[in-house]
Structures are given as structure tokens and as C-alpha cells.
Design a protein around this motif. Structure first.
Motif, PDB file in Angstrom:
ATOM      1  N   LEU A 115     -10.034   0.714  -7.017  1.00 21.34           N
ATOM      2  CA  LEU A 115      -8.617   1.101  -6.907  1.00 21.34           C
ATOM      3  C   LEU A 115      -8.516   2.441  -6.181  1.00 21.34           C
ATOM      4  O   LEU A 115      -8.212   3.473  -6.771  1.00 21.34           O
ATOM      5  CB  LEU A 115      -7.979   1.173  -8.294  1.00 21.34           C
ATOM      6  CG  LEU A 115      -8.204  -0.039  -9.218  1.00 21.34           C
ATOM      7  CD1 LEU A 115      -7.489   0.163 -10.544  1.00 21.34           C
ATOM      8  CD2 LEU A 115      -7.749  -1.329  -8.535  1.00 21.34           C
TER       9      LEU A 115
ATOM     10  N   ARG B 279       0.812  -1.221   0.000  1.00 21.01           N
ATOM     11  CA  ARG B 279       0.000   0.000   0.000  1.00 21.01           C
ATOM     12  C   ARG B 279       0.847   1.274   0.000  1.00 21.01           C
ATOM     13  O   ARG B 279       0.318   2.358   0.189  1.00 21.01           O
ATOM     14  CB  ARG B 279      -0.964  -0.018   1.189  1.00 21.01           C
ATOM     15  CG  ARG B 279      -1.953  -1.184   1.143  1.00 21.01           C
ATOM     16  CD  ARG B 279      -2.984  -1.091   2.251  1.00 21.01           C
ATOM     17  NE  ARG B 279      -3.866   0.042   2.050  1.00 21.01           N
ATOM     18  CZ  ARG B 279      -4.144   0.953   2.976  1.00 21.01           C
ATOM     19  NH1 ARG B 279      -3.555   0.891   4.167  1.00 21.01           N
ATOM     20  NH2 ARG B 279      -4.976   1.940   2.721  1.00 21.01           N
TER      21      ARG B 279
ATOM     22  N   THR C 239     -11.090   3.666 -11.790  1.00 19.39           N
ATOM     23  CA  THR C 239     -10.662   3.294 -10.439  1.00 19.39           C
ATOM     24  C   THR C 239     -11.822   3.124  -9.477  1.00 19.39           C
ATOM     25  O   THR C 239     -11.760   2.271  -8.585  1.00 19.39           O
ATOM     26  CB  THR C 239      -9.667   4.331  -9.886  1.00 19.39           C
ATOM     27  OG1 THR C 239     -10.301   5.626  -9.811  1.00 19.39           O
ATOM     28  CG2 THR C 239      -8.435   4.428 -10.770  1.00 19.39           C
TER      29      THR C 239
ATOM     30  N   TYR D 183      -5.573  -4.167 -10.938  1.00 15.33           N
ATOM     31  CA  TYR D 183      -5.776  -3.647 -12.297  1.00 15.33           C
ATOM     32  C   TYR D 183      -5.395  -4.699 -13.336  1.00 15.33           C
ATOM     33  O   TYR D 183      -6.142  -4.950 -14.292  1.00 15.33           O
ATOM     34  CB  TYR D 183      -4.923  -2.395 -12.434  1.00 15.33           C
ATOM     35  CG  TYR D 183      -4.985  -1.649 -13.742  1.00 15.33           C
ATOM     36  CD1 TYR D 183      -6.165  -1.082 -14.219  1.00 15.33           C
ATOM     37  CD2 TYR D 183      -3.821  -1.449 -14.486  1.00 15.33           C
ATOM     38  CE1 TYR D 183      -6.189  -0.354 -15.400  1.00 15.33           C
ATOM     39  CE2 TYR D 183      -3.825  -0.719 -15.662  1.00 15.33           C
ATOM     40  CZ  TYR D 183      -5.018  -0.178 -16.124  1.00 15.33           C
ATOM     41  OH  TYR D 183      -5.027   0.547 -17.291  1.00 15.33           O
TER      42      TYR D 183
ATOM     43  N   ASP E  76      -3.024  -1.963  -5.845  1.00 10.89           N
ATOM     44  CA  ASP E  76      -3.971  -1.498  -6.855  1.00 10.89           C
ATOM     45  C   ASP E  76      -3.578  -1.970  -8.250  1.00 10.89           C
ATOM     46  O   ASP E  76      -4.442  -2.383  -9.048  1.00 10.89           O
ATOM     47  CB  ASP E  76      -4.046   0.033  -6.853  1.00 10.89           C
ATOM     48  CG  ASP E  76      -5.108   0.566  -5.905  1.00 10.89           C
ATOM     49  OD1 ASP E  76      -5.575  -0.206  -5.042  1.00 10.89           O
ATOM     50  OD2 ASP E  76      -5.465   1.753  -6.017  1.00 10.89           O
TER      51      ASP E  76
ATOM     52  N   THR F 205      -5.288   4.715  -6.457  1.00 12.23           N
ATOM     53  CA  THR F 205      -4.811   5.135  -7.774  1.00 12.23           C
ATOM     54  C   THR F 205      -5.480   6.443  -8.120  1.00 12.23           C
ATOM     55  O   THR F 205      -6.662   6.493  -8.447  1.00 12.23           O
ATOM     56  CB  THR F 205      -5.120   4.069  -8.842  1.00 12.23           C
ATOM     57  OG1 THR F 205      -4.525   2.829  -8.447  1.00 12.23           O
ATOM     58  CG2 THR F 205      -4.581   4.491 -10.198  1.00 12.23           C
TER      59      THR F 205
ATOM     60  N   SER G 188       0.013   5.375  -7.636  1.00 14.48           N
ATOM     61  CA  SER G 188      -0.684   4.124  -7.326  1.00 14.48           C
ATOM     62  C   SER G 188       0.162   3.271  -6.396  1.00 14.48           C
ATOM     63  O   SER G 188       1.243   3.679  -5.960  1.00 14.48           O
ATOM     64  CB  SER G 188      -0.999   3.358  -8.625  1.00 14.48           C
ATOM     65  OG  SER G 188      -1.882   2.271  -8.361  1.00 14.48           O
TER      66      SER G 188
END
Length: 377
Positions: free
Chosen positions: A223, A83, A218, A273, A269, A226, A265
Motif C-alpha cells: 500500500l 490513485r 503498508t 486493504y 490502496d 497509504t 490513502s
């Protein structure tokens, strides 16, 4: 590359977020998605050896992910995790290409939509013949526009080159520039072209680039890390970037050309993606969500590039590697380097994010080597 000094291994396995209804699953710290953890560790530690800053390696195999962190986020010595927020630079271009694919799915524009129809009436783009520059040309780097606008230096701040390059500067360049070749004639990688594409899509949607990405990509994918502008909590997880000389440097900011590289990001995430793209590609024969159809559209190969084994879709590059077709993009800003890749055959993926003074080529080669290591052979 030599082994690093006494830096213990930090393995952060995650996550509980869901993307398109599919949960990420943690892995054993001993085996990272099919690769022995010591192999991943030696690779990651080479990214930070004798360098300030940190790096994360994210691996995707099936619906299983693993994230390994190396080095330090900042002067506190904290390890980067899944993170930790990094600038991702030109990996942003895959989001811009997906925005175009999504707008096509919605019937708002087409690949053949003329660039001039989305610009103010007062702005023209000079061409060498009657060929119309289209959104598809921008997304495949075949617009005829140069890599950067010649008037970027007039507005650039030292260490933050895009921060004050706004609409008026962009329009002034376009109005004064005459293409040296017809759109579609040749591939030439262009930050200007992809930045312009993001700008035009936001004009069509009557919003900002940040808001459009959040609303159409996102947000639906969950996300939450992001984005362009970080919350206070996200700032506390933002890595300190470093120049090639190893000095701490400030973040980059974007105005008119946000679509070229403005996003920040995390490994978590970006793995989500990639996994969303994998499921979209796997679901090609059945009923799918509109965003999944847009992902397939963005990943569909459209044109050649200037490299024999590499072609391009809408933002995504695709290269043939060891008999595998790999979607990928790399990125770099003043203090960060990034790489994401997805093997279309196996569905395996790799994310590499660094805040160390490394070249983009080192990070790209590292990511490709890690992806090869995930292959069953």
C-alpha cells in the motif's frame, strides 16, 4: 438527490498491484462489481452536486474492483481517480487496531498489557478503583478516557487541531486526569484512546507511528500511497479538502495522537486493504501469514458498543445489516470524509472518499447503501 449538471462520468478501473500474491482485476465500465454503472454514477454524482471538491467510490466483489471518480480534485478541474490521495481520518484507527493485533502475534504485548507499563515512569493514569487500563480497553473504546483531551485547545491551531499536540501535552493530561468510571465499564468512542494506543505501540517498538505502519502493514501489503508524509509525486495527487462551508482548507497534521487519524490513502490502496482482510478471514482454517492472523485477530469481535446492533473488535466496528455482518469504519478531518466496509458473508467491500463539504453521516449512509447493492439478493 437531484442529478448533477453536465459532468460526464469518469470510471477508473484498476489495478496491477498485488496484495498477498493476489492481483486486482479491472471491471467493465458498464457494470461495477455487480452494480449497473448508472446506479453507481447517480450515487457518486449526488456527493458532488452543487459542492466543490471530488469523490471516489471503490467497489470490491471477489477479486474484482472498480473505482468511479466524480467532481474535481482541485481548481484545475481534474477528476479524482483510484490513485487520488485523500485524508482518511478515523479509518486510521483500523490500522492502529491491526498494529496492536500484529504486536500480540509477535509476542510483544497482550490485550491485557497495562497502559502504565508502556508510559514513562513519571506518568500515571488516575482511576476510580483498582481496575487496570489495558491496551484492549483502548482498542475497543472502553478505557474510560474522554473523546478528546481537555488540554487539546491549549495547543490547537485554527483548522489544524492536532498538529502541535505532542508527547508532553499528552502526558500532562494523563497525569492530571482521573477517570470517571472504571476501564471496561462502558463504550465511549475516544480519539484520545486510540491515539494513545498508537503512541504506546510506537514506544514499545521504539519508532514513529508512520514508520511502524509502513514496516508492519503498508509495506508488506504493497500500500505505497497509504502514509502520513507524502512524497512530491503523491502531493501532486492530493485532493484539495473543503470545510462544511465549502471553503478550501489546509490538511491536518498529527503528533502524539497520530493513531487516531493521521493517515492519507487512495481508493486503490483501501480496496487492496479490504481485500487482504477478506482473504485473511477466508483462510481461517488453513496455514496463514502472521499478518493474516493479525487481521483475523483485529476483526474478532470483543465488546458491545452503545448501539444495539453494533459491536467492536480491535479498531473495527461490526454491525448487523440486512442479515449480514459488516466490518466498517468511517472518518472525517477538516476537509475530508471517508468510509470503508467489508461484508463478512459475501466478501464484498466498499470505499467512499470525498473532499466535499458533506457530513460524515451522508458518506456513511452512501457507503452502506452501495454495499447493500452488491448483495446477491
Amino acid at each position: 438527490m437531484a442529478k448533477i449538471l453536465s459532468m460526464g462520468r469518469a470510471v477508473v478501473c484498476s489495478l496491477c498491484a498485488t496484495v498477498l500474491g493476489l492481483a486486482l482485476v479491472a471491471t467493465s465500465p458498464q457494470v461495477a462489481c455487480g452494480q449497473p454503472a448508472p446506479v453507481v454514477d447517480s450515487t457518486g454524482q449526488a456527493l458532488v452536486e452543487n459542492h466543490p471538491g471530488g469523490a471516489v467510490i471503490g467497489l470490491l466483489r471477489g477479486d474484482t474492483t472498480a473505482v468511479h471518480g466524480f467532481g474535481a480534485v482541485d481548481s484545475t478541474g481534474r477528476r479524482p481517480t483510484a490513485r487520488t490521495v485523500f485524508e482518511i481520518g478515523s479509518v486510521t484507527k483500523t490500522f492502529t487496531g491491526l498494529l496492536l493485533a500484529d504486536a500480540i502475534e509477535r509476542g510483544e504485548v497482550g490485550r491485557s498489557t497495562s497502559v502504565t507499563t508502556l508510559l514513562p515512569d513519571s506518568v500515571t493514569v488516575g482511576t476510580t478503583d483498582s481496575t487496570t487500563m489495558t491496551l484492549g480497553h483502548l482498542a475497543t473504546h472502553r478505557s474510560g478516557l474522554p473523546r478528546l483531551p481537555s488540554n487539546l485547545g491549549a495547543t490547537a491551531r485554527p483548522g489544524d487541531p492536532y498538529a502541535t499536540y505532542g508527547d508532553s501535552a499528552l502526558y500532562a493530561f494523563l497525569d492530571d486526569y482521573t477517570l470517571s468510571r472504571a476501564p471496561g465499564a462502558k463504550y465511549e468512542y475516544s480519539n484520545l484512546g486510540m491515539g494513545l494506543l498508537g503512541h504506546l505501540l510506537t514506544r514499545r517498538a521504539d519508532t514513529t507511528y508512520a514508520a511502524l505502519v509502513r514496516r508492519r502493514i503498508t509495506g508488506p501489503l504493497g500500500l505505497s500511497d497509504t502514509r502520513i508524509r507524502l512524497t512530491d509525486a503523491q502531493h501532486s495527487r492530493f485532493a484539495q479538502g473543503h470545510t462544511r462551508a465549502g471553503a478550501p482548507t489546509s490538511p491536518w497534521h498529527f503528533e502524539a495522537l497520530a493513531g487516531a487519524g493521521a493517515l492519507r490513502s487512495t481508493a486503490a490502496d483501501l480496496l487492496a486493504y479490504l481485500r487482504a482482510h477478506r482473504h485473511a478471514l477466508e483462510a481461517a482454517s488453513g496455514p496463514t501469514l502472521a499478518l493474516q492472523r493479525a487481521m483475523r485477530r483485529a476483526a474478532t469481535i470483543r465488546a458491545a458498543t452503545n448501539r444495539e446492533n453494533t459491536r467492536i473488535g480491535l479498531g473495527w466496528h461490526q454491525s448487523a445489516r440486512d442479515g449480514h455482518e459488516v466490518l466498517w469504519h468511517n472518518g472525517g478531518t477538516g476537509g475530508f470524509r471517508s468510509f470503508v466496509a467489508l461484508d463478512r458473508e459475501t466478501g464484498h467491500g466498499v470505499v467512499v472518499l470525498t473532499s466535499t463539504p458533506l457530513s460524515s453521516q451522508v458518506v456513511l449512509k452512501t457507503g452502506r447503501a452501495l454495499l447493500r447493492g452488491l448483495q446477491p439478493d
